[in-house]
Design an enzyme around this catalytic site. Structure first.
Site, PDB file in Angstrom:
ATOM      1  N   GLY A  17       0.028  -1.273  -0.027  1.00  0.00           N
ATOM      2  CA  GLY A  17       0.086   0.321  -0.063  1.00  0.00           C
ATOM      3  C   GLY A  17       0.991   0.898   0.137  1.00  0.00           C
ATOM      4  N   GLN A  18       0.053   2.038   0.333  1.00  0.00           N
ATOM      5  CA  GLN A  18       1.139   3.151  -0.210  1.00  0.00           C
ATOM      6  C   GLN A  18       1.879   3.844   1.084  1.00  0.00           C
ATOM      7  OE1 GLN A  18      -0.526   7.111  -2.327  1.00  0.00           O
ATOM      8  NE2 GLN A  18      -2.637   6.726  -1.171  1.00  0.00           N
ATOM      9  N   VAL A  19       1.384   3.362   2.019  1.00  0.00           N
ATOM     10  CA  VAL A  19       2.213   3.644   3.567  1.00  0.00           C
ATOM     11  C   VAL A  19       3.141   2.765   3.842  1.00  0.00           C
ATOM     12  CG1 VAL A  19       1.467   4.321   5.916  1.00  0.00           C
ATOM     13  CG2 VAL A  19       0.466   5.462   4.655  1.00  0.00           C
ATOM     14  N   LEU A  43      -5.820 -10.227   6.266  1.00  0.00           N
ATOM     15  CA  LEU A  43      -6.168  -9.440   6.933  1.00  0.00           C
ATOM     16  C   LEU A  43      -7.758 -10.101   7.155  1.00  0.00           C
ATOM     17  CD1 LEU A  43      -5.182  -6.121   7.354  1.00  0.00           C
ATOM     18  CD2 LEU A  43      -3.767  -8.247   8.423  1.00  0.00           C
ATOM     19  N   ALA A  66      -5.012  -1.692   5.219  1.00  0.00           N
ATOM     20  CA  ALA A  66      -6.832  -1.289   5.407  1.00  0.00           C
ATOM     21  C   ALA A  66      -7.097  -1.798   4.719  1.00  0.00           C
ATOM     22  CB  ALA A  66      -6.681   0.297   6.223  1.00  0.00           C
ATOM     23  N   TYR A 131     -16.541   3.350   6.130  1.00  0.00           N
ATOM     24  CA  TYR A 131     -15.089   3.297   5.914  1.00  0.00           C
ATOM     25  C   TYR A 131     -15.039   4.413   7.383  1.00  0.00           C
ATOM     26  CZ  TYR A 131     -10.214   5.149   5.219  1.00  0.00           C
ATOM     27  OH  TYR A 131      -8.877   4.684   5.838  1.00  0.00           O
ATOM     28  N   TRP A 156      -5.590  12.601   4.060  1.00  0.00           N
ATOM     29  CA  TRP A 156      -5.269  13.020   2.877  1.00  0.00           C
ATOM     30  C   TRP A 156      -4.374  12.613   1.842  1.00  0.00           C
ATOM     31  CZ3 TRP A 156      -6.776  18.684   1.190  1.00  0.00           C
ATOM     32  CH2 TRP A 156      -9.033  18.918   1.845  1.00  0.00           C
TER      33      TRP A 156
HETATM   34  N1  LIG Z   1      -5.576   6.680   2.201  1.00  0.00           N
HETATM   35  C1  LIG Z   1      -5.813   8.136   2.428  1.00  0.00           C
HETATM   36  O1  LIG Z   1      -6.114   8.874   1.829  1.00  0.00           O
HETATM   37  C2  LIG Z   1      -5.769   7.487   4.247  1.00  0.00           C
HETATM   38  C3  LIG Z   1      -6.728   8.862   4.554  1.00  0.00           C
HETATM   39  C4  LIG Z   1      -6.650   8.799   6.237  1.00  0.00           C
HETATM   40  C5  LIG Z   1      -6.068   7.351   6.533  1.00  0.00           C
HETATM   41  N2  LIG Z   1      -5.508   6.534   5.988  1.00  0.00           N
HETATM   42  C6  LIG Z   1      -4.840   5.276   6.568  1.00  0.00           C
HETATM   43  O2  LIG Z   1      -3.932   5.413   6.548  1.00  0.00           O
HETATM   44  C7  LIG Z   1      -3.686   4.037   6.355  1.00  0.00           C
HETATM   45  C8  LIG Z   1      -2.839   3.567   4.987  1.00  0.00           C
HETATM   46  O3  LIG Z   1      -3.383   3.972   4.244  1.00  0.00           O
HETATM   47  P1  LIG Z   1      -2.843   3.957   2.508  1.00  0.00           P
HETATM   48  O4  LIG Z   1      -3.773   4.742   1.472  1.00  0.00           O
HETATM   49  O5  LIG Z   1      -1.056   2.915   2.587  1.00  0.00           O
HETATM   50  O6  LIG Z   1      -3.449   2.418   1.771  1.00  0.00           O
HETATM   51  P2  LIG Z   1      -3.764   1.369   0.354  1.00  0.00           P
HETATM   52  O7  LIG Z   1      -2.679   2.445   0.133  1.00  0.00           O
HETATM   53  O8  LIG Z   1      -4.991   1.333   0.078  1.00  0.00           O
HETATM   54  O9  LIG Z   1      -3.116   0.057   1.114  1.00  0.00           O
HETATM   55  C9  LIG Z   1      -3.723  -0.302   1.621  1.00  0.00           C
HETATM   56  C10 LIG Z   1      -3.140  -2.347   1.879  1.00  0.00           C
HETATM   57  O10 LIG Z   1      -4.043  -3.016   2.942  1.00  0.00           O
HETATM   58  C11 LIG Z   1      -4.175  -3.777   1.510  1.00  0.00           C
HETATM   59  N3  LIG Z   1      -5.333  -4.649   2.514  1.00  0.00           N
HETATM   60  C12 LIG Z   1      -6.042  -4.579   2.092  1.00  0.00           C
HETATM   61  N4  LIG Z   1      -6.898  -5.563   2.946  1.00  0.00           N
HETATM   62  C13 LIG Z   1      -6.168  -6.183   2.709  1.00  0.00           C
HETATM   63  C14 LIG Z   1      -6.170  -7.908   3.228  1.00  0.00           C
HETATM   64  N5  LIG Z   1      -8.167  -8.312   3.802  1.00  0.00           N
HETATM   65  N6  LIG Z   1      -5.296  -8.298   3.645  1.00  0.00           N
HETATM   66  C15 LIG Z   1      -3.852  -8.041   3.922  1.00  0.00           C
HETATM   67  N7  LIG Z   1      -4.284  -6.238   3.418  1.00  0.00           N
HETATM   68  C16 LIG Z   1      -5.039  -5.637   2.505  1.00  0.00           C
HETATM   69  C17 LIG Z   1      -3.654  -3.307   0.303  1.00  0.00           C
HETATM   70  O11 LIG Z   1      -3.314  -5.198  -0.403  1.00  0.00           O
HETATM   71  P3  LIG Z   1      -3.436  -5.078  -1.526  1.00  0.00           P
HETATM   72  O12 LIG Z   1      -2.605  -3.752  -2.622  1.00  0.00           O
HETATM   73  O13 LIG Z   1      -4.256  -6.303  -2.094  1.00  0.00           O
HETATM   74  O14 LIG Z   1      -5.218  -4.243  -2.391  1.00  0.00           O
HETATM   75  C18 LIG Z   1      -2.825  -2.335   0.296  1.00  0.00           C
HETATM   76  O15 LIG Z   1      -1.703  -3.106   0.389  1.00  0.00           O
HETATM   77  C19 LIG Z   1      -4.234   2.759   6.684  1.00  0.00           C
HETATM   78  O16 LIG Z   1      -5.230   2.557   7.695  1.00  0.00           O
HETATM   79  C20 LIG Z   1      -6.185   4.187   5.834  1.00  0.00           C
HETATM   80  O17 LIG Z   1      -7.270   3.457   6.574  1.00  0.00           O
HETATM   81  C21 LIG Z   1      -5.312   6.723   4.141  1.00  0.00           C
END
Ligand SMILES: NC(=O)c1ccc[n+]([C@@H]2O[C@H](COP(=O)([O-])OP(=O)(O)OC[C@H]3O[C@@H](n4cnc5c(N)ncnc54)[C@H](OP(=O)(O)O)[C@@H]3O)[C@@H](O)[C@H]2O)c1
Length: 304
Positions: A17-19, A43, A66, A131, A156
């Site tokens: 994922g991004q983070v 998960l 997530a 969500y 964001w």
């Molecule tokens: N993006 C935002 O703007 C934002 C804003 C506020 C808070 N956050 C929080 O920040 C954190 C990181 O966000 P992010 O933007 O890095 O998210 P992201 O890029 O969507 O990455 C989420 C990761 O979770 C993995 N995932 C999803 N379902 C899964 C499962 N069943 N088992 C194992 N892995 C699974 C995905 O795997 P796949 O690659 O296989 O799909 C992906 O690698 C999260 O907690 C998010 O809620 C994000």
């Protein structure tokens, strides 16, 4: 590897994922990194989670994985809750049993966005979307488990690896000669790299502190400094792209500003996503740069 050796072991979920991707980089100088993706730890399968935690016995579990499909979550709440709530409960129980630190990420969507000022950690939560509710369930599971934890609420997020608003605007700006973007929602674009770097700094402090049991467990707001709207954010991304010689169809100075009501989505977004980061800055001595600084660095990476 024995736990609590001189070099700690970090277990990262969702490492594509991004983070998660940036955490692989930022945590590497601190110890051994076990980076798991969905194929090595799904998960939705609690047994997968228990198996990997018991196999690697990490000193620190870092959980950026997530369910982040905000609109889709409205139609598949069970899956959102399984990943953002139930899985976090299992991770917390495993971390507690091992005596590990759990690092987790949450969101501005736990708030309803009606506050006039930036949100502090103690403000009342009131998520408006599936969500947001599922992410709140994860926060609550961690708190109930009594595990040593850091929950970083951010907003964001944009990273070089994965999809995000900045990349979408770049794509649309190349394809279309007009764009309409929401101008009445406020927040701070925060790069995945900043989140990962702050995580590493805080965790290093935890690791180096003699008394890890009195470590300042809790929720911390983590966002870049400053604030903007989606409209001003899009305009800045495209202005910077044009200045770097990227060919665009749209004129970055002529992006149309629209209200959120003109762009209805299945999941409501908070009008105010501003997070007050004083607690993080004061507790750990962290400096959070302006959002433009991280965004320009990220765009340079994307363009290179
Ligand atoms: N993006 C935002 O703007 C934002 C804003 C506020 C808070 N956050 C929080 O920040 C954190 C990181 O966000 P992010 O933007 O890095 O998210 P992201 O890029 O969507 O990455 C989420 C990761 O979770 C993995 N995932 C999803 N379902 C899964 C499962 N069943 N088992 C194992 N892995 C699974 C995905 O795997 P796949 O690659 O296989 O799909 C992906 O690698 C999260 O907690 C998010 O809620 C994000």
């Amino acid at each position: 590897m024995p736990r609590n050796a001189a070099i700690p072991t970090f277990l990262i979920t969702g490492s594509n994922g991004q983070v998660g991707f940036e955490l692989r980089r930022s945590l590497a100088p601190l110890g051994k990194v076990v980076a798991l993706d969905r194929s090595s730890c799904d998960l939705t399968r609690p047994d997968d989670i228990r198996r990997v935690v018991r196999e690697f016995q990490p000193d620190v579990i870092v959980n950026p994985a997530a369910y982040t499909a905000v609109d889709k979550a409205e139609s598949e709440p069970e899956l959102a809750y399984a990943i953002n709530g139930a899985a976090v409960e299992v991770l917390a129980a495993e971390a507690k049993a091992l005596g590990s630190l759990l690092v987790h990420y949450s969101t501005d969507y736990v708030f309803d966005g009606s506050k006039a000022d930036a949100y502090v950690e103690t403000d009342a939560v009131n998520p408006q979307s599936v969500y947001g509710k599922s992410k709140l369930a994860g926060e609550q599971a961690i708190s109930a488990a009594g595990v040593a934890h850091l929950v970083f609420r951010t907003c964001w997020v944009a990273g070089a690896h994965g999809g995000n608003f900045a990349k979408t605007m770049l794509k649309l700006g190349r394809e279309r000669d007009s764009l309409r973007v929401i101008a009445d929602q406020f927040g701070a674009p925060t790069t995945a790299a900043l989140i990962a770097d702050v995580t590493a700094q805080v965790v290093a402090r935890h690791w180096l502190s003699g008394d890890r049991t009195s470590f300042a467990s809790g929720i911390y707001h983590l966002a870049a400094a400053g604030e903007t709207t989606w409209h001003a954010y899009a305009s800045e991304v495209l202005r910077y792209a044009a200045a770097k010689g990227i060919e665009l169809k749209v004129d970055p100075a002529r992006i149309e500003a629209i209200p959120a009501t003109a762009y209805p989505l299945p999941a409501p977004r908070p009008a105010n996503s501003r997070l007050d980061t004083s607690k993080l800055r004061h507790t750990f001595g962290i400096h959070l740069p302006d959002w433009q600084q991280g965004m320009h660095y990220l765009l340079d990476q994307i363009f290179s």
